[in-house]
Each structure stands twice: as structure tokens, then as C-alpha cells.
Design an enzyme around this catalytic site. Sequence first.
Site, PDB file in Angstrom:
ATOM      1  N   HIS A  34       0.937  -1.536  -0.295  1.00 26.89           N
ATOM      2  CA  HIS A  34      -0.044  -0.564  -0.362  1.00 26.89           C
ATOM      3  C   HIS A  34       0.410   1.080  -0.009  1.00 26.89           C
ATOM      4  CE1 HIS A  34      -2.646  -2.772   1.997  1.00 26.89           C
ATOM      5  NE2 HIS A  34      -3.347  -2.755   1.117  1.00 26.89           N
ATOM      6  N   ARG A 184      -4.475  -9.930   3.594  1.00 29.89           N
ATOM      7  CA  ARG A 184      -4.815 -11.292   4.598  1.00 29.89           C
ATOM      8  C   ARG A 184      -3.523 -12.292   4.565  1.00 29.89           C
ATOM      9  NH1 ARG A 184      -8.379 -10.509   0.410  1.00 29.89           N
ATOM     10  NH2 ARG A 184     -10.817 -10.289   1.418  1.00 29.89           N
TER      11      ARG A 184
HETATM   12  P1  AMP Z   1      -6.366  -4.245  -0.553  1.00 30.89           P
HETATM   13  O1  AMP Z   1      -6.226  -2.791   0.745  1.00 30.89           O
HETATM   14  O2  AMP Z   1      -5.986  -4.948  -0.495  1.00 30.89           O
HETATM   15  O3  AMP Z   1      -7.977  -3.002  -1.440  1.00 30.89           O
HETATM   16  O4  AMP Z   1      -5.536  -2.920  -1.684  1.00 30.89           O
HETATM   17  C1  AMP Z   1      -5.950  -1.430  -1.902  1.00 30.89           C
HETATM   18  C2  AMP Z   1      -4.415  -1.373  -3.037  1.00 30.89           C
HETATM   19  O5  AMP Z   1      -3.583  -1.920  -2.742  1.00 30.89           O
HETATM   20  C3  AMP Z   1      -5.001  -1.851  -4.351  1.00 30.89           C
HETATM   21  O6  AMP Z   1      -5.124  -1.274  -5.287  1.00 30.89           O
HETATM   22  C4  AMP Z   1      -4.149  -3.183  -4.282  1.00 30.89           C
HETATM   23  O7  AMP Z   1      -4.055  -4.020  -5.344  1.00 30.89           O
HETATM   24  C5  AMP Z   1      -2.982  -2.654  -3.986  1.00 30.89           C
HETATM   25  N1  AMP Z   1      -2.250  -3.532  -3.587  1.00 30.89           N
HETATM   26  C6  AMP Z   1      -2.495  -4.791  -1.954  1.00 30.89           C
HETATM   27  N2  AMP Z   1      -0.892  -5.266  -2.101  1.00 30.89           N
HETATM   28  C7  AMP Z   1      -0.081  -5.067  -2.869  1.00 30.89           C
HETATM   29  C8  AMP Z   1       1.535  -5.668  -2.857  1.00 30.89           C
HETATM   30  N3  AMP Z   1       1.321  -6.441  -3.128  1.00 30.89           N
HETATM   31  N4  AMP Z   1       2.096  -4.258  -4.707  1.00 30.89           N
HETATM   32  C9  AMP Z   1       1.087  -3.794  -4.809  1.00 30.89           C
HETATM   33  N5  AMP Z   1       0.015  -3.448  -4.745  1.00 30.89           N
HETATM   34  C10 AMP Z   1      -0.930  -3.997  -3.737  1.00 30.89           C
END
Ligand code: AMP
Length: 282
Positions: A34, A184
Site C-alpha cells: 500500500h 490477508r
Molecule cells: P487492498 O487494501 O487489499 O484493497 O489493496 C489496496 C490497493 O493496494 C489495491 O490497489 C491493491 O492492488 C494494492 N496492493 C495490495 N497489495 C499490494 C502489493 N503487494 N503490491 C502492490 N500493490 C498492492
Amino acid sequence: MNVARSIEEARRLRRTMPESVGLVPTMGFLHEGHLALVRRAAAENRSTVVSLFVNPTQFGPAEDYTTYPRDLERDLSLLDAEGVDLVFAPTAEGLYPPGYDSWIDVGELGTRLEGAARPGHFRGVATVVTKLFHIVRPHRAYFGEKDAQQLAVIRKLTDDLDFDIEIVGCPIVRDPDGVAMSSRNTYLSARQRDSATALSRSLTLASDMWRGGERNAAVIRHAMESLLLAEPDTAIDYISIANPDTLLEIPWLDGPALISLAVRVGKTRLIDNTRIPPGFPK
Ligand code: AMP
């Protein structure tokens, strides 16, 4: 750093922000993946907005909405340290008041892969992202390639619905053991964490096979399957070798491809992907 808990407050604070504005939508419980998006947004815009919202409409009834990890205080201190200007952390009732019933449906692209495994997921994602776009009115919005189909869906909805917003895709951030960072991952036991390394190892194997001249998708998929199932506690939801734009499966890797997979490690469902040729842009 300002923190808005309501739409009205977010709109009011947004009006005072120097432009351009970069938006990073997240579900919180932040990690370096993030923060890479946040840093990119901060580097490319005068003002940065991060949303923290575990969006109930993108979770299926049997999924982990209620148990999804949350830590608002920690998230706020991480974002403050990054120099973020505004955090928008609405409540579920704020975004979806009683009687709420308007939805963004992305069509076919949202029915494949994750959409097939998680019916309604992309409708929820597309709806909340549309609402965030209207509330925050960003010039640019930042999404991770970790969720490759989500990125494709958001590019499509931005295009189809004429949002004047640049969608910026950012590379996957991994832990030193190769596991793609994810909120997760916190569900995994130490032993399951070992099994989880099989996702990125199977993608590396696929890239290596492609580099060695293998073009038959079935052969590559089979090799990935064997590697994944050799680990304890793994069950494969899907392994996809697809056209990166349409996400339709391709039998031969004679052009660009998105190799993506969803695997359950114990009860935890993990996703990961890579592109062929490696690093090929969306
Ligand atoms: P989430 O909180 O899982 O909905 O993710 C929020 C944003 O962070 C989304 O655009 C995800 O694709 C991005 N994101 C989550 N994990 C990663 C990661 N390991 N590398 C790059 N972007 C990520």
C-alpha cells in the site's frame, strides 16, 4: 493530516486541496505494498488522499468481511508519516445508507477469474471506486498490479464512464520470501506461510519455462499445478493463462499474457500474478 469520517467532510476538505490530487483506495491494515502506492501518489501530485474502507459490497456472504483485519490507529500513523494530506475513512452506513440500491456493473470482464470465483465482487469494487472518484475527484488514482483483474476492471470503467482520471498501475511488492504482500497474509500460520511461497515460485517457474521456449499454456499450467499441490494445505481455485486485456484464456503463449492464480492455503485465499514477457505493461 486531515481525517474525514463522512462524505460531507471529505468534500469540504477536498475543496481546499492544492491540485493535482492523487487518490489511493485501500481497505486498510496497511503494508509496504500500500505504502508504495502512497509514495508514488505523493511523488506525482501536489496532494494525496488515501481511503481506508473495508467495502462490504465486494465480499460474498461466506467471505471474511467481519474478520478482515483492521487497525485504524496504526494505519493513520503510517499515513501521517508518509505526509498524506487527507485520509477518508467512512463508515459502511455512510457510503451505503438504508435503501442504497445503485450499482456499477462492469460486464464481461468482471465475470471471469476472480469474478467467477467471487460472484458480485467486481460489482462491489466498481461501485465503491466510482463513489470514491465522485467524492474525492482525483486527477490520478493508484492501484496495485497485485490485483490485476481489478486494475483491468477499473481501467475499463474509467474509460466506459468517461472519468477524467489517470489510472496508474503499480508493481507488486513482495516480502523477501517472494510472497506478495497482502493484509490477508496475517491469517497464515508459520507452516502455511511456507506453503504460500509456492504461489510466487509457480509464477517464476512459468516465466522460466517461457524463457526456455515453452509456449504451450497447458504444459505450463500443469507444471505450476504440480508445484503448488506438492505443498501441504494448498487447494487451487484457478490457474489462468490469459490475454491481458480480455482475460480470455489462451492456448499458446505467442503474445503477451497474464498468468494469474488463486490458491487456498488452509482457509486463506491468496492471489498472485505475473506478466509474459516479464514486466510487460498493461
Ligand atoms: P487492498 O487494501 O487489499 O484493497 O489493496 C489496496 C490497493 O493496494 C489495491 O490497489 C491493491 O492492488 C494494492 N496492493 C495490495 N497489495 C499490494 C502489493 N503487494 N503490491 C502492490 N500493490 C498492492
